[in-house]
Structures are given as C-alpha cells and as structure tokens.
Design an enzyme around this catalytic site. Structure first.
Site, PDB file in Angstrom:
ATOM      1  N   TYR A 135       0.819  -0.946  -0.053  1.00 56.03           N
ATOM      2  CA  TYR A 135      -0.082   0.114  -0.092  1.00 56.03           C
ATOM      3  C   TYR A 135       1.088   1.240  -0.240  1.00 56.03           C
ATOM      4  O   TYR A 135       1.662   1.589   0.843  1.00 56.03           O
ATOM      5  CB  TYR A 135      -0.788  -0.089   1.154  1.00 56.03           C
ATOM      6  CG  TYR A 135      -1.828   1.242   1.305  1.00 56.03           C
ATOM      7  CD1 TYR A 135      -2.232   1.949   0.496  1.00 56.03           C
ATOM      8  CD2 TYR A 135      -2.886   1.079   2.476  1.00 56.03           C
ATOM      9  CE1 TYR A 135      -3.148   3.059   0.444  1.00 56.03           C
ATOM     10  CE2 TYR A 135      -3.785   1.924   2.541  1.00 56.03           C
ATOM     11  CZ  TYR A 135      -3.824   2.804   1.680  1.00 56.03           C
ATOM     12  OH  TYR A 135      -4.932   3.972   1.814  1.00 56.03           O
ATOM     13  N   LYS A 163      -1.350  -1.294  -3.839  1.00 54.90           N
ATOM     14  CA  LYS A 163      -2.759  -0.274  -3.812  1.00 54.90           C
ATOM     15  C   LYS A 163      -1.931   0.958  -3.961  1.00 54.90           C
ATOM     16  O   LYS A 163      -0.966   1.351  -2.875  1.00 54.90           O
ATOM     17  CB  LYS A 163      -3.671  -0.352  -2.899  1.00 54.90           C
ATOM     18  CG  LYS A 163      -4.938   0.455  -2.920  1.00 54.90           C
ATOM     19  CD  LYS A 163      -4.956   1.119  -1.766  1.00 54.90           C
ATOM     20  CE  LYS A 163      -6.098   2.278  -1.792  1.00 54.90           C
ATOM     21  NZ  LYS A 163      -6.412   3.077  -0.591  1.00 54.90           N
TER      22      LYS A 163
END
Length: 289
Positions: A135, A163
């Site tokens: 992330y 992400k």
C-alpha cells in the site's frame, strides 16, 4: 478483456462517544456485501485504522470475514509504523481466518528503500501462503515506493500486487512497466476506474463505492459494451458521486445515516458535513441508491 475489479474500501462505525460501534460496522458490511463488487478492503484509510487498537482490530476483522467473505474477497489492512506491529496484526487476522492482506509502508519516520524492503519481507513472512499487497500512499505515510523498489518488492513470494493512492496515471504506467504482468495494481482514485485500467491497473480500491456502488458497476458494464455514449454517461455519474462524497468518511457516514443503515460517527478529528453538503448527499442517495 481488460480486468476492472472494484475493491470496496469500507468505513468503520463509531458511536458518538468514540467507542467502536460493532453493530453499526456489521450493518455497513452487510450493505457492502450486496454491492456485487469483487472485493472488500477493510481497516484501511477509510476504516480509520490509525485509531484502532488490537482488540478492536480483531473484532472488525471477525465481523468482516463473517459478513463479507461468503460473497466477496476480503483484504485486511495491517500496515503500521513498524514491522513488529504489522506482524502482530497479521497474526491476529490469520487467527480469524484472513488470507489476503495489504500493508501501508512504514510511516511517520523517513525510511530508506532497504528499510522498506526489510519491512515487507517481515510482513510477508508472517502472511505465509496468503497474498500481500503493498500500500503506497506517500502523501500520508511520508515514504514513497519508487518503480524500482516496487520491482524489488514484487520478488517477495507473498507480494502479489499494490494499492497506490493519490498518484498519477503516469505513476501507474511506471509501476506496470517495472513489475511482472501478473502483478496486480489497484488505484485508490475512485473516478479513474477506466483510465487506470488503460494505464495498466487491474482495478480500483474505492471508498465511495461503499456508499453508492451502482454507478461504478454501471461504468464497468458500459466499458465492457464499448459504447462510447454509455461510457461517457456512466463516467459522469461516477464523477458526480465522487465529487460529492469523495474520500470523506464523515460524508460516507452521513450517507449511511440517510439510507437508514447506521447512525455512526468518525473517531478521528474530521469535519462534519455542512448543511449544504448534507443536501447534496441526500441528492446522491436519492439519485443513485
């Protein structure tokens, strides 16, 4: 066919006194379970993870798996400032039955590429045979994953994707060029579902879709049809809901309140919507739900 997954980033419900609202959180999960989206992203930024203690983390993960895993894939966010903390969260989630995880880079302190790599090696070892997403949210964490570092992270067996939030389409193209074809890239920009796919992403992690999933599903259907007019109309609807609700957790919770799902608040220090914003949220609910 281009892959366009939607992982719904889900808010956590809190009572007016700031305590965890387990029933409200369950109600949100039950609502999201009906969205038809390909996955759910829990305890991330939208879930106010920095404010959650370990006991609450366990409760929310158990609720998410009970309500969502029968119908969709659940990704549990475990990121923390240190690998020690992140591994503790992985172990709690694994005990509850989680198999897919995401971890924000270490945050607050500045970390070198080697330190970030070591962090993800430790988190991945705890994940075991599960899946782990990197992330990358440098505007919040203070640490950025370059395409070169992402390529290194992609060599860790458990790391299956990333992400990326508040980065450009050019950044996505750079990640796509640096990583294997089967490395999954999700954008955190709700409205970029189609544009990010053209840049090489496989989908979006969308907080707005936790409130109004229908415009996002319609945009995917329009893209698959190839009809330019349908795509433009569906994109306009997505732009409308994103402009009104965006990544704003108090506005999301105001929408849940308007829909009668749960009357919950945010725990973190966030501004409540103005009367004008509430009127626009009511319009969004009436139009798209």
């Amino acid at each position: 066919m281009t892959r366009r997954d939607i992982l719904t980033a889900i808010p956590t419900a809190f009572a007016a006194d700031g305590s965890l609202d387990a029933d409200g959180t369950r109600a949100i999960f039950q609502y999201v379970a009906q969205s038809g989206n390909e996955g759910a992203f829990v305890l991330g930024t939208t879930g106010e993870f920095p404010s959650i203690n370990e006991d609450e983390f366990r409760t929310v993960v158990e609720l998410a798996l009970a309500e969502l895993s029968p119908v969709t894939s659940v990704v549990v966010h475990v990121g923390a400032p240190s690998a020690y903390q992140a591994v503790r969260l992985v172990n709690i989630a694994r005990e509850a039955g989680a198999t897919r995880y995401a971890a924000l880079t270490p945050y607050y302190m500045a970390s070198s590429d080697d330190a970030i790599f070591a962090y993800f090696e430790q988190v991945a070892a705890a994940v075991g045979d599960g899946d782990l997403f990197v992330y990358n949210y440098p505007k919040r964490s203070g640490n950025h994953v370059s395409p070169e570092l992402m390529a290194r992270l992609a060599t860790i067996p458990a790391v299956v994707g990333a992400k990326v939030s508040e980065l450009t389409l050019d950044d996505i193209r750079a990640y796509r060029a640096a990583t294997p074809a089967d490395f999954i890239i999700y954008t955190g920009a709700d409205r970029d579902l189609i544009a990010a796919g053209e840049a090489g992403a496989q989908g979006v992690v969308s907080g707005v879709s936790s409130v109004v999933p229908k415009p996002f599903r319609a945009l995917i259907a329009a893209a698959e049809s190839g009809d330019a007019e349908q795509i433009a109309a569906a994109q306009a609807d997505v732009d409308d809901v994103v402009a009104t609700i965006g990544g704003d957790m108090p506005r999301m919770k105001a929408a849940y309140r308007a829909m009668g799902i749960t009357d919950s608040t945010c725990r973190m220090a966030l501004d409540e919507p103005t009367d004008a914003a509430l009127a626009q949220i009511d319009r969004i609910v009436a139009t798209y739900v």
